[in-house]
Design an enzyme around this catalytic site. Structure first.
Site, PDB file in Angstrom:
ATOM      1  N   LYS A 104       0.715  -1.323   0.133  1.00 17.53           N
ATOM      2  CA  LYS A 104      -0.103   0.073  -0.006  1.00 17.53           C
ATOM      3  C   LYS A 104       1.025   1.255   0.056  1.00 17.53           C
ATOM      4  O   LYS A 104       0.728   2.258  -0.884  1.00 17.53           O
ATOM      5  CB  LYS A 104      -0.719   0.014   1.157  1.00 17.53           C
ATOM      6  CG  LYS A 104      -1.748  -1.086   1.560  1.00 17.53           C
ATOM      7  CD  LYS A 104      -2.719  -0.986   2.578  1.00 17.53           C
ATOM      8  CE  LYS A 104      -1.912  -1.253   3.837  1.00 17.53           C
ATOM      9  NZ  LYS A 104      -1.206  -2.244   4.140  1.00 17.53           N
TER      10      LYS A 104
ATOM     11  N   ARG B 255     -10.144   0.962   8.411  1.00 14.63           N
ATOM     12  CA  ARG B 255      -9.409  -0.494   8.613  1.00 14.63           C
ATOM     13  C   ARG B 255     -10.382  -1.464   9.577  1.00 14.63           C
ATOM     14  O   ARG B 255     -10.145  -2.426   9.846  1.00 14.63           O
ATOM     15  CB  ARG B 255      -8.001  -0.442   9.640  1.00 14.63           C
ATOM     16  CG  ARG B 255      -7.031  -0.899   9.272  1.00 14.63           C
ATOM     17  CD  ARG B 255      -5.784  -0.511  10.398  1.00 14.63           C
ATOM     18  NE  ARG B 255      -4.658  -1.291  10.004  1.00 14.63           N
ATOM     19  CZ  ARG B 255      -3.634  -0.887   9.320  1.00 14.63           C
ATOM     20  NH1 ARG B 255      -3.850   0.350   8.720  1.00 14.63           N
ATOM     21  NH2 ARG B 255      -2.507  -1.664   9.582  1.00 14.63           N
TER      22      ARG B 255
ATOM     23  N   ARG C 215      11.477  -5.408   4.807  1.00 19.02           N
ATOM     24  CA  ARG C 215      11.273  -4.079   4.693  1.00 19.02           C
ATOM     25  C   ARG C 215      12.210  -3.380   5.271  1.00 19.02           C
ATOM     26  O   ARG C 215      12.491  -3.429   6.514  1.00 19.02           O
ATOM     27  CB  ARG C 215       9.957  -3.708   4.942  1.00 19.02           C
ATOM     28  CG  ARG C 215       9.871  -2.382   5.164  1.00 19.02           C
ATOM     29  CD  ARG C 215       8.302  -1.954   5.083  1.00 19.02           C
ATOM     30  NE  ARG C 215       7.570  -2.563   6.342  1.00 19.02           N
ATOM     31  CZ  ARG C 215       6.213  -2.651   6.088  1.00 19.02           C
ATOM     32  NH1 ARG C 215       5.600  -1.643   5.370  1.00 19.02           N
ATOM     33  NH2 ARG C 215       5.707  -3.284   7.087  1.00 19.02           N
TER      34      ARG C 215
ATOM     35  N   ARG D 211      11.020  -1.261  11.058  1.00 19.26           N
ATOM     36  CA  ARG D 211       9.790  -0.660  11.999  1.00 19.26           C
ATOM     37  C   ARG D 211       9.762  -1.525  13.071  1.00 19.26           C
ATOM     38  O   ARG D 211       9.928  -2.836  12.838  1.00 19.26           O
ATOM     39  CB  ARG D 211       8.558  -0.731  11.132  1.00 19.26           C
ATOM     40  CG  ARG D 211       8.245   0.536  10.614  1.00 19.26           C
ATOM     41  CD  ARG D 211       7.168   0.578   9.607  1.00 19.26           C
ATOM     42  NE  ARG D 211       5.970  -0.324   9.886  1.00 19.26           N
ATOM     43  CZ  ARG D 211       4.841  -0.531   9.089  1.00 19.26           C
ATOM     44  NH1 ARG D 211       4.889   0.354   8.002  1.00 19.26           N
ATOM     45  NH2 ARG D 211       3.690  -0.905   9.581  1.00 19.26           N
TER      46      ARG D 211
ATOM     47  N   ARG E 266      -0.736  -8.851  13.732  1.00 20.20           N
ATOM     48  CA  ARG E 266      -0.959  -7.644  12.674  1.00 20.20           C
ATOM     49  C   ARG E 266      -1.887  -8.364  11.568  1.00 20.20           C
ATOM     50  O   ARG E 266      -2.891  -8.036  11.184  1.00 20.20           O
ATOM     51  CB  ARG E 266       0.135  -6.899  12.203  1.00 20.20           C
ATOM     52  CG  ARG E 266       0.836  -5.969  13.013  1.00 20.20           C
ATOM     53  CD  ARG E 266       2.126  -5.591  12.463  1.00 20.20           C
ATOM     54  NE  ARG E 266       2.137  -4.886  11.359  1.00 20.20           N
ATOM     55  CZ  ARG E 266       3.131  -4.640  10.135  1.00 20.20           C
ATOM     56  NH1 ARG E 266       4.152  -5.128  10.676  1.00 20.20           N
ATOM     57  NH2 ARG E 266       2.845  -3.980   9.103  1.00 20.20           N
TER      58      ARG E 266
END
Ligand code: AP5
Length: 233
Positions: free
Chosen positions: A22, A97, A143, A176, A187
């Site tokens: 996203k 969400r 990431r 992160r 998550r």
């Protein structure tokens, strides 16, 4: 990449599980159409880093991979969407969400909560990135991001030229806090339980478009641009 500044683009909602791409795609839409990316995750992380009142309340919740409560999210989103740079459109990345957030957004877009009605405001186009579970795990664990410019990298798919350093500004890349293995499962669970109903909500209201997010980044971008062009042709 050609830029587009003459047309109203309207709201674009990017849906998809953690790691679906996203943020990556939102930045590309932003660059092409010059409308802002509104990432609720980025705004929250900024508030956590600055130790604001909102950040202090959200910090532990985010570190557990759970959703921040609506009473914190709504004022934050309402305030951001009322900024002048949202006039031609904006990309919502990470909001809504929950089904409740989706309904709240519809009410907001109907201008019931704005003092000055904005008749040109259109319904959002909702693009959902569909990505295989194992691919998501690779993307999240690989990431890295630049704390200075926000550029996103991936050690597996899109590594920086020099190890762990941003190509653009030389800042050391960071991982992160919620990309730790023990937080990834909560998550993904929160997505299945709380965000999947948002997909149903938009599907029912005929506003959802699926995109195969497993494809290479440029192909995903191409599909998204074609969807946005078709909407405005
Ligand atoms: P948020 O920041 O929104 O995180 P998320 O939804 O979990 O999504 P991610 O940022 O992890 O992934 P992404 O889809 O943006 O993927 P990316 O482009 O980086 O939310 C964080 C937290 O904030 C939540 O857990 C919650 O606590 C709170 N929060 C936020 N919004 C909230 C709300 N509305 N209500 C309540 N709480 C809220 O890509 C991932 C990686 O894959 C990158 O390394 C990238 O380089 C790579 N990649 C991307 N696309 C491709 C591709 N096509 N091929 C190969 N690699 C790819």
């Amino acid at each position: 990449m050609a830029q587009e500044i003459s047309r109203d683009i309207g709201p674009v909602v990017l849906l998809g599980p953690p790691g679906a791409g996203k943020g990556t795609q939102a930045k590309r839409i932003m660059e092409k159409y010059l409308i802002p990316q509104i990432s609720t995750g980025d705004i929250l992380r900024y508030n956590v880093a600055q130790a604001t009142e909102l950040g202090l309340k959200a910090k532990a919740v985010m570190a557990r991979g759970e959703l921040v409560s609506d009473d914190l999210m709504y004022p934050m989103v309402r305030q951001r969407l009322s900024q002048p740079d949202c006039k031609r459109g904006y990309i919502l990345d990470g909001f809504p969400r929950t089904a409740a957030q989706a309904q709240w957004l519809d009410v907001l877009l109907e201008d019931k909560l704005f003092e000055n009605p904005r008749p040109t405001q259109s319904w959002p186009i909702v693009i959902c990135l569909d990505v295989d579970y194992n691919e998501l795990l690779l993307r999240i664990t690989g990431r890295r991001s630049c704390p200075t410019c926000g550029r996103i990298y991936n050690v597996h798919f899109q590594p920086p030229r020099n190890d762990e350093v941003c190509d653009l500004d030389g800042t050391k890349l960071v991982t992160r806090n919620d990309d730790r293995l023990e937080v990834i499962q909560p998550r993904l669970k929160a997505y299945q339980e709380q965000t999947a109903p948002v997909v149903d909500y938009y599907q029912r209201t005929g506003r959802l478009v699926w995109v195969n997010g497993d494809l290479p980044m440029d192909e995903v971008t191409g599909q998204i641009f074609r969807i946005l062009e078709a909407r405005h042709s």
